[in-house]
Design an enzyme around this catalytic site. Structure first.
Site, PDB file in Angstrom:
ATOM      1  N   GLY B 311      16.258  15.301 -11.672  1.00 19.20           N
ATOM      2  CA  GLY B 311      15.668  13.989 -11.942  1.00 19.20           C
ATOM      3  C   GLY B 311      14.468  13.741 -11.058  1.00 19.20           C
ATOM      4  CB  SER B 312      13.141  10.594  -9.692  1.00 17.40           C
ATOM      5  OG  SER B 312      13.263   9.948 -10.934  1.00 17.40           O
ATOM      6  CB  THR B 313      15.179  14.622  -6.207  1.00 18.54           C
ATOM      7  OG1 THR B 313      15.781  15.413  -7.229  1.00 18.54           O
ATOM      8  CG2 THR B 313      16.120  13.502  -5.826  1.00 18.54           C
ATOM      9  CE  LYS B 315       9.557  10.670 -11.418  1.00 19.42           C
ATOM     10  NZ  LYS B 315      10.148   9.321 -11.435  1.00 19.42           N
TER      11      LYS B 315
END
Lengths: 412, 622
Positions: B311-313, B315
């Site tokens: 997920g966003s980790t 980014k």
């Protein structure tokens, strides 16, 4: 009476007997070796039965004490008493051998009826029968000397008696003791003067009997042949023997050391009874084997030599008894040693004076006592003959039933 | 006493009665005696010869046969090495136990003792008897393995023939389920089966020696002859794990799982400078001291073997590629995320809230999927792939943990545009929590990647995979995430600046993504000012109370790492002021003084001054 005047010179009362010292040394030596070896070889079996490591030593000491008592009595008893009572004793032997077949009284162990139940302990009649046979044979040889030496029929009676004993033993079955009875009988009759031709004639019909006995039951035949090649079935028929051979092989010249036998540790069955010689071989080596056999040879040799002297000096009964007991000791030792060494078919025979076993120990001691008594009486006769040569008047005085002769006093 | 006279008197008379016969008998008896003695002598000689043959000539054969029966080589058991944590606290120790074995034939021969034996063993007499009868042809069967020494002694004290004890060692794990997954377990023969017990089995196990003994006929050893092989005891192992941090991680993770009724979770704490793993917790767990009944699902070390979509980790690594490309700095160019929806190849890439125009830092702070996707689409595919790859995604970390997963990262040239776009915010690839932690540790250590290790002091030389400047910029950008009202605010630790990134991903299920089950992640660095520790928290499948990484996982990070920095004596950011004003109680713990001063705290982020509390303002900038 002799003991009272120990600090003073004692007057010579007449011919005196003495026990043969070398025989005494040999017998005591054998019993001592036996005590040590029973202790050593029984530790494992006593320990596994939770009876304490010295259980068998204690019991062996007890039996040895009983045996010593019996021997002491025998040593102080005139052989004449035995000679007179040879027939009642023979009857007792037959009774004992028949008694093992009485239900509840006779005990069956490992498929053989060899023991009598005496309540507190058990008793193996064959041990008594061995002594009685010797006594009977000796008395017969003395009584029927002429017919033994000349007639064929004179042989039949003692051999018939022996034959019945053998048959009774084979019924137990106790093949080893039967063999012992046969060989000792033949040996005594031979030394008693039977003609070789007659003896062979008697021996021939025994052969098929032996063969039948050997082949009659398959286990016996197997036992008879398995000793030739025990490594064929090392875990079944040859089990005991292979264990015994391994023990002896480990001994080498001087043995692994007293107490250090490994095979006695629940490998070798009957290590403290029938197979004690294997433990001796392992712990004491060839030296120990030669020592033990040497002690037997000394005992048997002295017994036979004294017996011969006795026969020559006219103490025929004592002489024949000495022959018989010596032969019995010799044959039993030879068979036991031969079994242990794998030279003879595996039999349940104890090594006399050494193996653990109540009846065997007590009655072998008694037998030894009788043998010693025989040597004593023979020595007494020799002494009497010497006295007769040196001091005929002294002998005459003895014949006149006079008690004291100051002139013939000899330093005690 | 006078009896002898009776015996001696007739002698001369008899001698006279048959003199001829007597004379004839003497030599005859002697001759016969010679024969008897000769026969006996020959037999005796034969027996002595036989004994000589057995004892001297052919002794080798008999001794060999004997040796085959009672000489045995028996192993000398060695204890397995102890496993310590980094402070010398024991994590796995071998304790002596006794196994009871029997010789069936011997025991059956004393079957009257079996009931007593069964009572001492705690079994059923008939069952034991049956068990023995089935194995009566053997010499050795175990009755009970690994009994406590006292209980076994009670059995042996019964002194039942055929029953023996054998000394062995059993593994005991003092911290039980807390360290279960890291350490793994050993089997009944004391060999590692899972975890580090398996990975370092050769080191720990040692080599049992062997000795030659004499056994008696019942199997007891009666004499020890010689040592055939010297025993080599197992060597001790000191792990990088800190038991205190491990316990904290386990405890906080467990509480969180309970609180959110989550299915599973894992946490990894690493030292950024060495790659040492300080804690690694997985839930659900099991008790390694009582394995019976534990299910495979409990036995998995999820932190190393399970993969999750980050997920966003992810980014942070998209931005790492962006900064490395030279097209982006933390503040420019501005990225238009519009109303939070970007329809790209028929897919609605969307943010939770519309964010308008964002700086690259703002993309991280606001966790904008649209922003991340747009940045990604401006990047060279091979640069993006190589950057991901360099951070270790798609490759095993090399920690040496048995069964470690390498995750999934498709080869860059196969990426379709949509794939590339969604990969920018962490879908379409799989990572393990350990991989993610290691990647963040790389950012934290100035772009130097270390191989994660469980062994204390196993300090592999790092590899510089991105430029230190990019790494430092990233740390500063990530620090904005934990500012007030940002997605990672819950990860804040009093007195320590925290850099990190939240992540929330739909769980992949058969046939697509689950609508309502999520993976909640948080990856963080502490202190941001001088990175020392990295931690990743993954919670899977929360069912109540929320599912955002910032809600579920960030507080775990905060609690655990708050304890960890204290346990490890890592100085707070504003420690200089403590000596001046003295500590005061602030919200949620100690803070420096009443209110944080507006000026940046004294920290030593070298490249980019990014004071903790100012960061959100920057992120919110249009």
């Amino acid at each position: 009476m002799f003991g009272l005047g120990a600090s003073q010179a004692v007057k010579r009362q007449g011919p005196r007997g003495s026990f043969d010292p070398w025989l005494l040394v040999a017998l005591v030596g054998l019993a001592s070796v036996g005590l040590v070896m029973v202790t050593s070889s029984s530790i494992a079996v006593a320990d596994s039965g939770n009876m304490g490591a010295f259980y068998y030593l204690k019991k062996d000491l007890l039996f040895l004490s009983l045996g010593a008592l019996a021997a002491g009595v025998a040593m102080r008893t005139e052989l004449k008493l035995l000679e007179k009572n040879a027939f009642p004793l023979l009857a007792l032997a037959f009774a004992l051998l028949l008694a093992v077949f009485v239900p509840h009284f006779g005990m069956r162990l490992n498929g053989a009826r060899r023991w009598l139940n005496l309540g507190v302990t058990s008793f193996q009649p064959v041990e008594a029968v061995k002594l009685i046979l010797v006594v009977y044979m000796a008395s017969y040889l003395v009584r029927r000397r002429d017919s033994i030496e000349t007639e064929f029929l004179g042989l039949i009676k003692p051999l018939m008696v022996a034959g019945i004993l053998v048959v009774l033993l084979l019924l137990q079955p106790d093949f080893g003791s039967a063999m012992l009875v046969i060989t000792v009988t033949i040996g005594m009759v031979w030394l008693g003067g039977a003609r070789p031709v007659y003896l062979c004639g008697m021996g021939l019909p025994l052969m098929p009997l032996l063969y039948m006995a050997a082949t009659g039951e398959s286990y016996r035949m197997k036992r008879l042949t398995s000793f030739m090649n025990p490594w064929e079935h090392p875990f079944t028929d040859g089990f005991q023997l292979t264990q015994s051979l391994m023990a002896i092989g480990r001994g080498e010249w001087t043995g692994v050391g007293l107490g250090s036998s490994v095979l006695k540790l629940s490998y070798l069955p009957e290590a403290h009874t029938d197979f004690i010689f294997a433990v001796i071989g392992e712990e004491l080596g060839l030296v120990g084997i030669v020592l033990v056999m040497g002690l037997f040879a000394l005992a048997v040799g002295r017994g036979l030599a004294m017996g011969l002297k006795g026969v020559e000096v006219g103490q025929r009964f004592a002489g024949y008894v000495a022959f018989g007991i010596s032969l019995m000791l010799a044959m039993q030792a030879i068979v036991s040693v031969g079994v242990n060494l794998g030279a003879l078919p595996t039999k349940g025979l104890t090594l006399p004076l050494i193996s653990y076993g109540g009846s065997s120990m007590a009655l072998t001691c008694a037998m030894a006592g009788v043998l010693l008594r025989a040597t004593w009486e023979i020595n007494r006769a020799l002494d009497a003959r010497q006295m007769a040569k040196r001091m005929p008047e002294a002998v005459a005085a003895v014949d006149a039933n006079d008690t004291a002769r100051p002139r013939e006093a000899v330093a005690a | 006493m006078m009896k002898w006279r009776d015996r001696t008197r007739p002698q001369p008379q008899r001698a006279k009665s048959s003199p001829g016969r007597r004379r004839g008998t003497g030599p005859s008896a002697r001759r016969r005696m010679v024969l008897v003695v000769g026969v006996l002598g020959l037999i005796s000689l034969g027996l002595v010869a036989r004994a000589f043959d057995l004892q001297v000539v052919r002794k080798q054969f008999y001794q060999k046969q004997g040796d085959a029966r009672f000489l045995r080589e028996v192993p000398i058991p060695v204890s397995r090495g102890t496993i310590f944590d980094r402070n010398g606290e024991p994590l796995a120790v071998s304790t002596p136990v006794t196994s009871i074995w029997a010789n069936p034939a011997e025991l059956l021969a004393n079957s009257d003792r079996i009931p007593a034996l069964a009572k001492a063993l705690g079994g059923d007499p008939q069952q034991i008897e049956q068990y023995l009868e089935q194995r009566s042809d053997r010499e050795f069967v175990y009755l009970r393995r690994q009994m406590p020494p006292e209980a076994a002694q009670a059995v042996l004290d019964l002194d039942i023939p055929g029953v023996n004890g054998q000394r062995e060692f059993k593994r005991f794990y003092p911290s039980g389920e807390v360290t279960a997954h890291i350490l793994g377990v050993t089997n009944i023969d004391d060999h590692g089966q899972e975890g580090l017990e398996l990975a370092y089995d050769d080191w720990l196990a040692g080599k049992p020696g062997s000795k030659r003994v004499i056994r008696d006929g019942k199997g007891h050893v009666v004499a020890e002859l010689e040592q055939v092989r010297a025993p080599k005891p197992g060597q001790n192992l000191t792990l990088s794990i800190d038991r205190g941090i491990q316990f904290l991680a386990y405890h906080e993770l467990k509480n969180t799982l309970d609180k959110y009724s989550a299915a599973s979770g894992s946490m990894v704490v690493m030292d950024v400078h060495t790659g040492e793993i300080l804690a690694m917790a997985s839930l659900p767990t099991y008790n390694p001291n009582a394995l019976a009944g534990s299910k495979p699902v409990q036995r998995r070390n999820r932190a190393a073997t399970d993969v999750v979509e980050p997920g966003s980790t992810m980014k942070a690594f998209t931005l790492a590629a962006a900064l490395s490309s030279g097209k982006y700095t933390p503040t420019s160019p501005a990225i238009e995320t519009g109303n939070g929806h970007w329809f790209f190849y028929g897919h609605d890439i969307h943010d939770d809230d519309p964010n308008g125009t964002l700086t690259p830092t703002g993309v991280l702070t606001r966790s904008s999927n649209v922003g991340a996707a747009k940045i990604a689409m401006t990047l060279d595919t091979s640069l993006m792939y190589d950057t991901y790859r360099a951070f270790g995604f798609g490759n095993s970390t090399g920690s040496g943990f048995p069964g470690e997963s390498s995750g999934l990262l498709r080869v860059g040239r196969d990426w379709r545009p949509l794939e590339k776009a969604i990969m920018a915010y962490g879908y379409g690839l799989n990572v393990t929590p350990l991989q993610l932690a290691n990647a963040y540790a790389t950012i934290a250590d100035g772009g130097v990647m270390h191989t994660p290790t469980f062994i204390k002091g196993d300090d592999s030389p790092g590899r510089q995979i991105i430029s230190p400047q990019v790494a430092h910029e990233l740390v500063s950008m990530l620090e904005t995430v934990t500012g007030p009202n940002s997605t990672g605010a819950n990860a804040r630790i009093a007195n320590y600046s925290v850099a990190g990134k939240t992540g929330t991903s739909h769980q992949a299920i058969a046939g697509g993504y689950s609508k309502d089950t999520y993976n909640s992640l948080f990856a963080g660095i502490v202190p941001a000012s001088n990175p020392q520790l990295v931690a990743v928290v993954v919670v899977n499948g929360t069912t109540k109370g929320g599912y955002f990484g910032g809600t579920v996982s960030a507080p775990v990070f905060s609690a655990v790492m708050g304890g960890a920095v204290r346990l490890l004596d890592i100085p707070p950011d504003n420690i200089g002021r403590w000596y001046v004003g003295g500590p005061l109680q602030g919200n949620g713990g100690l803070v420096g003084s009443q209110t944080p001063p507006p000026q940046p705290s004294a920290n030593d982020v070298p490249v980019h001054e990014a004071p903790v509390d100012e960061a959100p303002a920057e992120g919110n900038a249009p």
